[in-house]
Scaffold this motif. Sequence first.
Motif, short mmCIF file in Angstrom:
data_model
loop_
_atom_site.label_atom_id
_atom_site.label_comp_id
_atom_site.label_asym_id
_atom_site.label_seq_id
_atom_site.Cartn_x
_atom_site.Cartn_y
_atom_site.Cartn_z
N GLU A 186 0.81 -1.21 0.03
CA GLU A 186 0.00 -0.04 0.25
C GLU A 186 0.94 1.21 -0.23
OE1 GLU A 186 -3.96 -1.59 2.61
OE2 GLU A 186 -2.05 -0.93 3.59
N ALA A 187 1.86 1.43 0.83
CA ALA A 187 2.72 2.27 0.87
C ALA A 187 3.41 2.81 -0.66
CB ALA A 187 4.02 2.14 1.70
N ALA A 188 4.03 1.39 -1.34
CA ALA A 188 4.40 1.76 -2.80
C ALA A 188 3.27 2.34 -3.64
CB ALA A 188 5.08 0.29 -3.15
N ALA A 189 2.11 1.66 -3.54
CA ALA A 189 1.18 2.17 -4.39
C ALA A 189 0.60 3.37 -3.93
CB ALA A 189 -0.28 1.03 -4.47
N SER A 190 1.05 4.08 -2.99
CA SER A 190 0.47 5.62 -2.52
C SER A 190 1.57 6.68 -2.80
CB SER A 190 0.05 5.50 -1.14
OG SER A 190 -0.88 4.64 -0.71
N LEU A 214 1.24 10.59 -1.76
CA LEU A 214 1.97 10.93 -0.73
C LEU A 214 2.89 12.13 -1.31
CD1 LEU A 214 3.02 7.56 0.81
CD2 LEU A 214 1.55 9.48 1.90
N ALA A 215 3.27 11.98 -2.50
CA ALA A 215 4.13 13.02 -2.97
C ALA A 215 3.14 14.39 -3.32
CB ALA A 215 4.70 12.69 -4.52
N ASP A 216 1.86 14.34 -3.67
CA ASP A 216 1.09 15.45 -3.81
C ASP A 216 1.03 16.28 -2.40
OD1 ASP A 216 0.50 14.79 -6.40
OD2 ASP A 216 -1.49 13.87 -5.87
N VAL A 217 1.05 15.36 -1.16
CA VAL A 217 0.82 15.90 0.09
C VAL A 217 2.14 16.61 0.38
CG1 VAL A 217 0.61 15.67 2.48
CG2 VAL A 217 -0.88 14.48 1.01
N LEU A 218 3.15 16.01 0.22
CA LEU A 218 4.48 16.63 0.41
C LEU A 218 4.80 17.89 -0.27
CD1 LEU A 218 7.56 16.66 1.85
CD2 LEU A 218 8.16 14.72 0.06
N ARG A 233 8.64 16.93 -8.57
CA ARG A 233 7.78 15.61 -8.22
C ARG A 233 8.62 14.44 -8.29
NH1 ARG A 233 3.35 13.10 -7.75
NH2 ARG A 233 2.23 15.03 -7.55
N ASP A 234 9.73 14.46 -9.09
CA ASP A 234 10.44 13.21 -9.14
C ASP A 234 11.29 13.01 -7.92
OD1 ASP A 234 12.15 15.53 -9.74
OD2 ASP A 234 13.34 14.22 -11.02
N LYS A 235 11.63 14.11 -7.18
CA LYS A 235 12.39 14.28 -5.90
C LYS A 235 11.65 13.82 -4.63
CE LYS A 235 15.66 16.65 -3.20
NZ LYS A 235 16.62 17.80 -3.00
N ALA A 236 10.16 14.36 -4.95
CA ALA A 236 9.13 14.03 -3.65
C ALA A 236 8.62 12.43 -3.84
CB ALA A 236 7.93 14.94 -3.92
N GLU A 237 8.82 11.78 -5.09
CA GLU A 237 8.21 10.37 -5.29
C GLU A 237 9.54 9.71 -4.92
OE1 GLU A 237 6.55 9.82 -9.20
OE2 GLU A 237 4.53 10.83 -8.45
N ALA A 238 10.73 10.07 -5.21
CA ALA A 238 11.93 9.28 -4.84
C ALA A 238 11.93 9.17 -3.10
CB ALA A 238 13.18 9.93 -5.41
N PHE A 239 11.47 10.14 -2.64
CA PHE A 239 11.59 10.18 -1.34
C PHE A 239 10.70 9.13 -0.63
CE2 PHE A 239 9.24 11.49 2.73
CZ PHE A 239 10.40 11.39 3.80
N ARG A 259 9.25 6.56 -2.04
CA ARG A 259 9.53 5.13 -2.53
C ARG A 259 10.77 4.69 -1.58
NH1 ARG A 259 9.49 7.49 -7.93
NH2 ARG A 259 11.65 7.79 -7.92
N GLY A 260 11.49 5.61 -0.98
CA GLY A 260 12.47 5.16 0.13
C GLY A 260 11.70 4.84 1.43
N VAL A 261 10.64 5.74 1.62
CA VAL A 261 9.85 5.40 2.93
C VAL A 261 9.09 3.83 2.57
CG1 VAL A 261 7.79 6.23 4.04
CG2 VAL A 261 9.36 7.78 3.47
N ALA A 262 8.68 3.75 1.57
CA ALA A 262 8.13 2.55 1.33
C ALA A 262 8.95 1.28 1.20
CB ALA A 262 7.48 2.65 -0.12
N ASP A 263 10.30 1.62 0.83
CA ASP A 263 11.27 0.48 1.23
C ASP A 263 11.43 0.36 2.59
OD1 ASP A 263 11.36 0.22 -1.65
OD2 ASP A 263 13.27 1.40 -1.81
#
Length: 176
Positions: A14-18, A22-26, A44-50, A52-56
């Motif tokens: 669910e974290a990976a799918a979100s 989550l990037a939108d909120v950040l 956006r790419d930096k927010a999404e990379a962050f 993805r790291g959280v999901a990991d």
Amino acid sequence: MTDDVRVRRLDAGEAAASVPALADVLIDCVQGGASVSFMLPLPRDKAEAFWRGVADGVARAERALLVAEDGHGAILGTVQLILTQPDNQPHRADLAKMLVHRKARRRGIAQRLMAAVDEVARSEGKTVLVLDTVTGGDAERLYERAGWQRVGAVPKYALMPDGAFCGTTFFYKHLG
């Protein structure tokens, strides 16, 4: 006010799918001036990379990721507990990235996330929580109302998204 809001812990899938939501909120919070480790403009790419790291980190059981969702499943807010700590601090967790989208503020969502984080911390065997926040910001009052104790502040500890210095206040909470 928050009857249509559900707070829950996400699993790794669910974290990976979100990540996009989550990037939108950040991005919204950083654009609104939140000092949460990112500078303007936040691509956006930096927010999404962050995220993805959280999901990991969720997948490795190093973090707990909670979200507040509206009745349609849209993410309005989030908070994390960093569960993995040094060997001599297995009882502690760090609260990180308490974020509520600007369009969803003043509805009790942050308070709901804070209550849920306490429950998750207890379920993970954590009895001491710590966090830091911008000195003088609205979040200070939120944390105090949620039973957190102010430790102190460090001037010029971090930068606001626009590059201005900001102080940081540290808090802790003991869970009984």
